[in-house]
Design an enzyme around this catalytic site. Structure first.
Site, mmCIF file in Angstrom:
data_model
loop_
_atom_site.group_PDB
_atom_site.id
_atom_site.type_symbol
_atom_site.label_atom_id
_atom_site.label_comp_id
_atom_site.label_asym_id
_atom_site.label_seq_id
_atom_site.Cartn_x
_atom_site.Cartn_y
_atom_site.Cartn_z
ATOM 1 N N ASP A 342 -6.723 -1.143 3.154
ATOM 2 C CA ASP A 342 -5.641 -1.727 2.369
ATOM 3 C C ASP A 342 -4.406 -1.920 3.246
ATOM 4 O O ASP A 342 -4.031 -1.041 4.024
ATOM 5 C CB ASP A 342 -5.321 -0.794 1.195
ATOM 6 C CG ASP A 342 -4.201 -1.306 0.324
ATOM 7 O OD1 ASP A 342 -4.388 -2.356 -0.321
ATOM 8 O OD2 ASP A 342 -3.134 -0.662 0.285
ATOM 9 N N GLU A 378 -7.579 -5.793 5.154
ATOM 10 C CA GLU A 378 -6.708 -6.651 4.359
ATOM 11 C C GLU A 378 -5.558 -7.005 5.298
ATOM 12 O O GLU A 378 -4.673 -6.175 5.541
ATOM 13 C CB GLU A 378 -6.186 -5.931 3.119
ATOM 14 C CG GLU A 378 -5.310 -6.833 2.261
ATOM 15 C CD GLU A 378 -4.665 -6.103 1.091
ATOM 16 O OE1 GLU A 378 -4.425 -6.764 0.060
ATOM 17 O OE2 GLU A 378 -4.398 -4.891 1.206
#
Length: 719
Positions: A342, A378
């Site tokens: 993330d 990401e």
């Protein structure tokens, strides 16, 4: 209580079959107390007797699995210089492998007074906070082996442990929402029938229920609020006292037996403690200045590139050690197959800039364990220069945000998107080839947990997030969505038919593109969130997958499974290398492995790609020009295919390429059809009527079938 010196490594609480070794890093600590908590909530404090290299440690022979514990760290409380030690707060072990409880929305968790933040609050947090649990590390893995699917053979399914399973009628109610539910045959059969090779689980590291959400009667549903990087989230387990570890391992074992990999969505960029107004649960009270990035000239404040209040200090070796120890633990002890990072751009920030050669990437590159699993970034954060699609090192793959945006724009009819659309469906060589990467570097997706579901993407122009309690300020406002003429649910049959067709268009495009496809859970069944594009706090039917399917939803699932099967059976859709020649704006191939045609059947010229009104194209994929050999040294060959795209608002007749491409073509997919296609055949130089906003896939078999002149379908031929 008898306590021995023990050892400084491994960090955390380690049971060896006789007793438990406890270790905790703190450079700023003057004294560290190990706090053992009994079943009645009583506390026994023991000073850790040894410290080596800022690691405090001790071994207690009598401590067995199931023991609850925490720490109290004595040291300076000096926020202006970055120090926030507070022995009145019982602290969670950063290396805890299992966690009991949750935090309460209580003043006791905070080191300042709510009514006057300049004043200290020394109320004890015991009973209001989370506790570590000593675990038994032993588990019978049997003959468990990682599936090790190659990237080009991978289909990823992004899912939430609770959201995917909470309403499934075939899963017992007491199992729903747990790791055991993911391992239930009903879920595994659904995934295997869909052609899924890897399930990417949204955060399962132990996370915190935000006190601000608790005050609103909401909860942190998604879980991007980690506090324990080695502990599986306890709310997804059926039992406590460390049994969540066993349940998680059993889930992985069951998925591996079904040949499905397990990828974890991990949040190493920040923690749940937030900014200077957040609670003291773990890192803040252990060694605030070592774990967090602080503002250089105002160390009472946190430097935040995540939008969550804090960022971990990635240039501190102990922070890097924590992350690497966590990653290795999940691979070696929990048997997971990869990670999706993330806000991965934050992990690259050693100072203020994003540096792809930062210490974190160096560590990953040389690690013999982590470098061999799937690593997905990401590739952005909210800091300056944080958008890094295409900027990660060769070992990494990336969520391709440009793929998502371009495919959405193309199918909703945005002008001047055809050229970039061609680049995206052929693997995005303009983003990845320069760094020596291949099409598999691109994790292609149209939707994910963050944003509209696929069904909502074609049903809403605007977000409808009123239930989140933020007056519509949360969630993305520019969704690149199109409601097909009506906002939200409608009884208009034409609008609903168009919406169903658009969902088929997007799913077919995703599964037939070069790269690695990722499907968001429930999209294959037309899941809706009622227009809410940010369900991070909706732990209810709004966010859960609804398994009560109607005929239209079952048809969409069957369609998705059929396209996934075509992808699996035909290597032309999952190439390991880019097409020869430039793929920018659909450039022509050097060796004929791909060709681009106008609807008229003539080859595309350079100027055709820049026509702002161009929304139609035919793509020829040559099954005889695949890069090879395969991993066993065999030559790869496949059938030839034509992909016909009509993203325009009018029906149009496409001229198929000439007879130099061989015999007749069989229709495999037609998104304008509500049901299955009955093997319709077309002449090599014939014409095909393409419905507005539709996609068609035609196949020329490697071995020419005997099809009588005038026959229109395989069914007629068989008759």
């Amino acid at each position: 209580m008898q306590i021995w010196p023990g050892t400084a490594y491994p960090l955390g609480a380690t049971y060896d079959g006789s007793g438990t070794n406890f270790t905790l890093f703190s450079e700023v600590a003057e004294r560290v107390e190990l706090c053992l908590v009994d079943d009645e909530g009583g506390e026994t404090r023991v000073d850790l007797p040894e410290v080596d290299g800022f690691v405090w440690h001790g071994y207690i022979p009598s401590i067995q699995p199931g023991q609850r514990y925490g720490y109290r760290v004595h040291g300076p409380y000096d926020p202006e210089n970055g120090h926030r030690c507070d022995p009145s707060k019982l602290l969670l072990d950063p290396y805890a492998k299992a966690v009991e409880g949750q935090v309460a929305n209580d003043q006791a968790l905070f080191s300042y007074d709510f009514s006057d933040p300049t004043q200290r609050n020394t109320e004890d947090s015991l009973g209001k906070t989370m506790l570590g649990i000593v675990i038994n590390p032993y588990f019978d893995w049997g003959h468990d082996r990682p599936p090790r699917h190659e990237y080009h053979d991978t289909v990823i399914y992004e899912a939430h442990v609770k959201g995917l399973t909470m309403t499934h009628p075939d899963i017992p109610e007491d199992v729903r929402g747990t790791y055991a539910a993911i391992a239930h045959p009903a879920i595994i059969e659904h995934l295997t029938a869909l052609g899924v090779t890897a399930i990417e689980l949204m955060p399962v590291h132990q996370f915190v229920q935000d006190t601000s959400l608790q005050a609103k009667g909401l909860s942190n549903y998604w879980g991007y609020n980690t506090i324990g990087f080695l502990a599986p989230h306890n709310a997804y387990a059926r039992s406590d006292r460390g049994e969540q570890v066993t349940e998680f391992k059993a889930m992985v074992k069951a998925l591996h037996e079904a040949n499905i990999e397990v990828i974890l969505d991990v949040v190493y960029n920040h923690t749940a403690e937030g900014n200077e107004l957040g609670p003291t649960i773990c890192f803040r009270g252990i060694d605030n200045a070592a774990y967090y990035r602080l503002v250089d000239d105002a160390k009472e404040h946190y430097y935040d590139t995540t939008g969550t209040g804090n960022s971990l200090l990635m240039r501190n070796p102990h922070v890097l050690q924590l992350i690497m120890d966590s990653l290795r633990y999940w691979v070696t002890e929990m048997h997971v197959d990869g990670f999706r990072f993330d806000l991965a751009a934050t992990l690259a920030r050693q100072f203020h800039e994003v540096d792809k050669l930062s210490a974190f990437f160096d560590l990953i590159q040389q690690d013999p364990v982590i470098s061999q699993v799937k690593l997905i970034a990401e590739p952005w954060d909210v800091g300056d220069g944080g958008y890094q699609v295409g900027g990660f090192p060769p070992l990494w793959t990336e969520w391709n945000g440009q793929y998502r945006d371009t495919v959405r724009d193309f199918w909703r009819g945005v002008p001047s998107t055809l050229g970039e659309f061609a680049s995206r469906i052929t693997g995005s060589s303009d983003l990845y080839e320069h760094s020596g990467r291949k099409p598999i570097a691109s994790i292609n997706f149209v939707t994910a947990h963050d944003g509209f579901t696929l069904r909502d993407l074609v049903s809403y122009n605007d977000k409808h997030n009123e239930a989140n309690g933020e007056d519509g300020r949360d969630g993305e406002s520019h969704n690149r969505s199109w409601n097909c003429g009506v906002e939200g649910p409608t009884d208009d049959p034409e609008v609903n038919a168009l919406r169903r067709r658009q969902q088929r268009n997007l799913l077919a495009t995703l599964l037939l593109s070069q790269g690695v496809p990722m499907i968001a859970h429930g999209d294959e069944m037309g899941r809706t969130q009622g227009g809410n594009n940010n369900v991070y706090c909706q732990d209810n039917e709004t966010a859960w997958v609804d398994w009560d399917l109607d005929d239209e939803q079952r048809d969409l699932y069957a369609f998705t499974a059929a396209v996934a099967r075509i992808r699996s059976e035909h290597p032309v859709f999952r190439r390991r290398r880019f097409f020869a020649g430039s793929a920018d704006h659909g450039g022509q191939s050097d060796n004929g492995d791909i060709e681009w045609f106008m609807p008229s059947g003539t080859p595309m010229e350079d100027g055709d790609w820049y026509d702002g009104d161009a929304r139609m194209v035919t793509v020829y994929l040559n099954g005889q020009a695949l890069p090879g050999p395969d991993s066993r040294g065999r030559r790869i060959t496949d059938d030839d295919f034509l992909l016909l795209f009509n993203a325009g608002s009018e029906d149009h007749t496409f001229q198929l390429p000439g007879k130099e491409f061989g015999h007749r073509w069989c229709v495999e997919i037609d998104t304008s059809a509500e049901g299955t296609v009955d093997d319709v055949w077309h002449d090599a130089d014939g014409k095909v009527l393409m419905q507005a906003r539709s996609l068609m896939l035609l196949r020329r078999p490697l071995e020419p079938p005997t099809v009588p002149a005038g026959a229109t379908s395989a069914a007629a031929l068989r008759a």
